[in-house]
Design a protein around this motif. Structure first.
Motif, short mmCIF file in Angstrom:
data_model
loop_
_atom_site.label_atom_id
_atom_site.label_comp_id
_atom_site.label_asym_id
_atom_site.label_seq_id
_atom_site.Cartn_x
_atom_site.Cartn_y
_atom_site.Cartn_z
N SER A 198 59.29 31.34 48.72
CA SER A 198 58.54 31.82 49.78
C SER A 198 57.31 32.48 49.03
CB SER A 198 59.27 33.11 50.18
OG SER A 198 60.70 32.86 50.49
N THR A 199 56.27 32.87 49.89
CA THR A 199 55.07 33.49 49.17
C THR A 199 54.88 34.80 49.69
OG1 THR A 199 54.00 32.80 51.29
CG2 THR A 199 53.82 31.22 49.51
N LYS A 200 53.97 35.57 48.85
CA LYS A 200 54.16 37.06 48.93
C LYS A 200 52.61 37.51 49.46
CE LYS A 200 55.74 37.88 44.83
NZ LYS A 200 56.29 38.60 43.72
N THR A 201 51.71 37.62 48.41
CA THR A 201 50.37 38.12 48.98
C THR A 201 49.40 36.83 49.35
OG1 THR A 201 49.56 38.15 46.55
CG2 THR A 201 50.49 40.31 47.39
N SER A 202 49.71 35.59 48.82
CA SER A 202 48.73 34.53 48.83
C SER A 202 49.85 33.38 49.02
CB SER A 202 47.68 34.50 47.88
OG SER A 202 47.93 34.18 46.69
N ALA B 8 37.10 31.00 18.54
CA ALA B 8 38.30 31.49 18.96
C ALA B 8 38.79 30.58 19.84
CB ALA B 8 37.95 32.75 19.73
N LEU B 9 40.07 30.52 20.21
CA LEU B 9 40.92 30.05 21.22
C LEU B 9 41.43 31.03 22.07
CD1 LEU B 9 42.26 27.53 22.50
CD2 LEU B 9 44.17 28.08 21.46
N VAL B 10 40.67 30.98 23.44
CA VAL B 10 40.70 32.26 24.45
C VAL B 10 41.74 31.66 25.58
CG1 VAL B 10 39.47 33.56 25.97
CG2 VAL B 10 38.51 32.70 23.68
N LEU B 11 42.76 32.52 25.67
CA LEU B 11 43.77 32.42 27.06
C LEU B 11 43.35 33.19 27.99
CD1 LEU B 11 46.97 32.47 24.92
CD2 LEU B 11 45.41 30.64 25.35
N THR B 12 43.48 32.79 29.35
CA THR B 12 43.33 33.45 30.48
C THR B 12 44.44 33.15 31.53
OG1 THR B 12 41.88 34.35 32.25
CG2 THR B 12 41.62 32.02 31.71
N GLU B 13 44.56 33.75 32.75
CA GLU B 13 45.32 33.28 33.87
C GLU B 13 44.49 33.47 35.10
OE1 GLU B 13 48.17 31.74 33.98
OE2 GLU B 13 48.49 31.77 31.59
N ILE B 14 44.83 32.62 36.27
CA ILE B 14 44.06 32.70 37.34
C ILE B 14 43.96 33.76 38.06
CG2 ILE B 14 43.15 31.33 39.36
CD1 ILE B 14 44.44 28.94 37.83
N GLY B 15 45.22 34.64 38.27
CA GLY B 15 45.34 35.41 39.44
C GLY B 15 45.85 34.84 40.68
N THR B 16 45.90 35.63 41.73
CA THR B 16 46.63 35.08 43.13
C THR B 16 45.72 34.93 44.03
OG1 THR B 16 47.34 37.30 43.63
CG2 THR B 16 49.09 36.02 42.36
N LYS B 17 44.37 35.49 43.95
CA LYS B 17 43.58 35.52 44.94
C LYS B 17 42.77 34.24 44.70
CE LYS B 17 42.14 40.32 45.41
NZ LYS B 17 40.92 41.25 45.22
N ARG B 18 42.50 33.45 46.09
CA ARG B 18 41.75 32.43 45.99
C ARG B 18 40.68 32.21 46.87
NH1 ARG B 18 44.80 31.52 42.34
NH2 ARG B 18 46.31 30.16 41.87
N ASP B 19 40.06 33.69 47.30
CA ASP B 19 39.08 33.50 48.17
C ASP B 19 37.75 33.03 47.48
OD1 ASP B 19 37.52 36.33 47.60
OD2 ASP B 19 39.72 36.40 46.96
N PRO B 20 36.69 32.74 48.25
CA PRO B 20 35.55 32.11 47.45
C PRO B 20 34.75 33.11 46.31
CG PRO B 20 35.35 31.43 49.90
CD PRO B 20 36.53 32.33 49.91
#
Length: 281
Positions: free
Chosen positions: A38-42, A161-173
């Motif tokens: 299922s999906t939640k916020t997006s 440096a090797l830098v890490l990140t994550e995208i997050g759930t928002k996909r609006d422009p």
């Protein structure tokens, strides 16, 4: 309940380790089965029956043993429970970090259990379910992976440096533009590389182990941060707000690094993406 005399929270940490391993077994079995998603916020914010089941197992087991403690869980918060950190002993739980990875059988999948007392993070337990790596950190007592002490890297130069990140759930422009602008800034600064693995808790554990040098994210939650923050700090690292100020685990944003110099360099480059606060919902 808490032990009298001695270490009041050791029993809690021992219980967290046992439950993380048990949850990992459930998740490994479920990994190969058909999943109802299922999906939640997006459309990118996924949840499965296993997320709910594992959280229920963890919280019901902990409530039985520690009936006076409070609980913050990802799925119970999504279902409407209040996400407020009080001075009471509080368990902060992500039953499956990397749900999208779990759905696709992509390996970085973890269970995360953090514990706070008087609004101070006391310990963290993170279990990498597919690689069977148990990360633990206890305030003032160090951080470990399968019993081996963890130590962050000492890189201070962003170009090394090797830098890490994550995208997050928002996909609006607007959000995507800010997210990509932040990535572009670090690429222009000639970092060795940028990585996204789909699990913020395991990315933060990689930082704690010295395999990466910095991490930043907008859109993660207190259940992503609580356990990992203790582990990184006990491995000698820095966890702060994206403004460069002290960390607020309810603010849905973080910068972490092996050194304060690198953490501040990362923070000063970032354009803010507003995800609100966990304790506003």
């Amino acid at each position: 309940m808490e032990e009298r005399g001695g270490d009041p929270w050791q029993q809690c940490m021992d219980t967290a380790v046992q439950l993380a391993l048990r949850a990992g077994q459930i998740i490994r079995r479920a990994l190969m089965e058909e999943k109802r998603v299922s999906t939640k916020t997006s459309a990118a914010d996924l949840v499965t029956e296993t997320d709910h089941f594992v959280e229920d197992v963890l919280i019901s087991s902990l409530k039985e043993k520690f009936p006076l403690h409070r609980f913050i869980g990802e799925e119970s918060t999504s279902a409407g429970s209040k996400c407020i950190l009080t001075e009471s002993p509080t368990w902060i739980i992500d039953p499956i970090d990397g749900t999208c990875n779990f759905v696709h059988r992509f390996p970085p999948v973890a269970v995360s259990i953090g514990f706070a007392v008087n609004q101070e993070l006391e310990f963290g337990v993170i279990y990498h379910c597919t690689e069977e790596r148990l990360y633990t950190g206890r305030r003032g007592q160090g951080a470990f992976c399968n019993g081996q002490r963890l130590q962050v890297s000492k890189v201070t130069d962003i170009s090394k440096a090797l830098v890490l990140t994550e995208i997050g759930t928002k996909r609006d422009p607007a959000t995507l533009k800010l997210f990509l602008s932040n990535m572009e800034k670090f690429l222009k600064l000639q970092t060795h590389g940028l990585r996204i693995i789909g699990s913020s808790t395991l990315a933060l554990c990689l930082l704690a182990s010295g395999a990466a040098d910095a991490y930043y994210q907008f859109g993660l939650h207190c259940w992503d941060l609580a356990a990992a923050t203790v582990i990184i700090r006990e491995a000698g690292g820095i966890v702060i707000d994206t403004s460069g100020g002290p960390l607020d685990i309810m603010s849905c944003r973080v910068v972490a690094a092996g050194t304060k110099e690198l953490a501040m360099l990362v923070a000063q480059e970032l354009l803010t993406i507003d995800y609100g606060r966990d304790d506003e919902n």
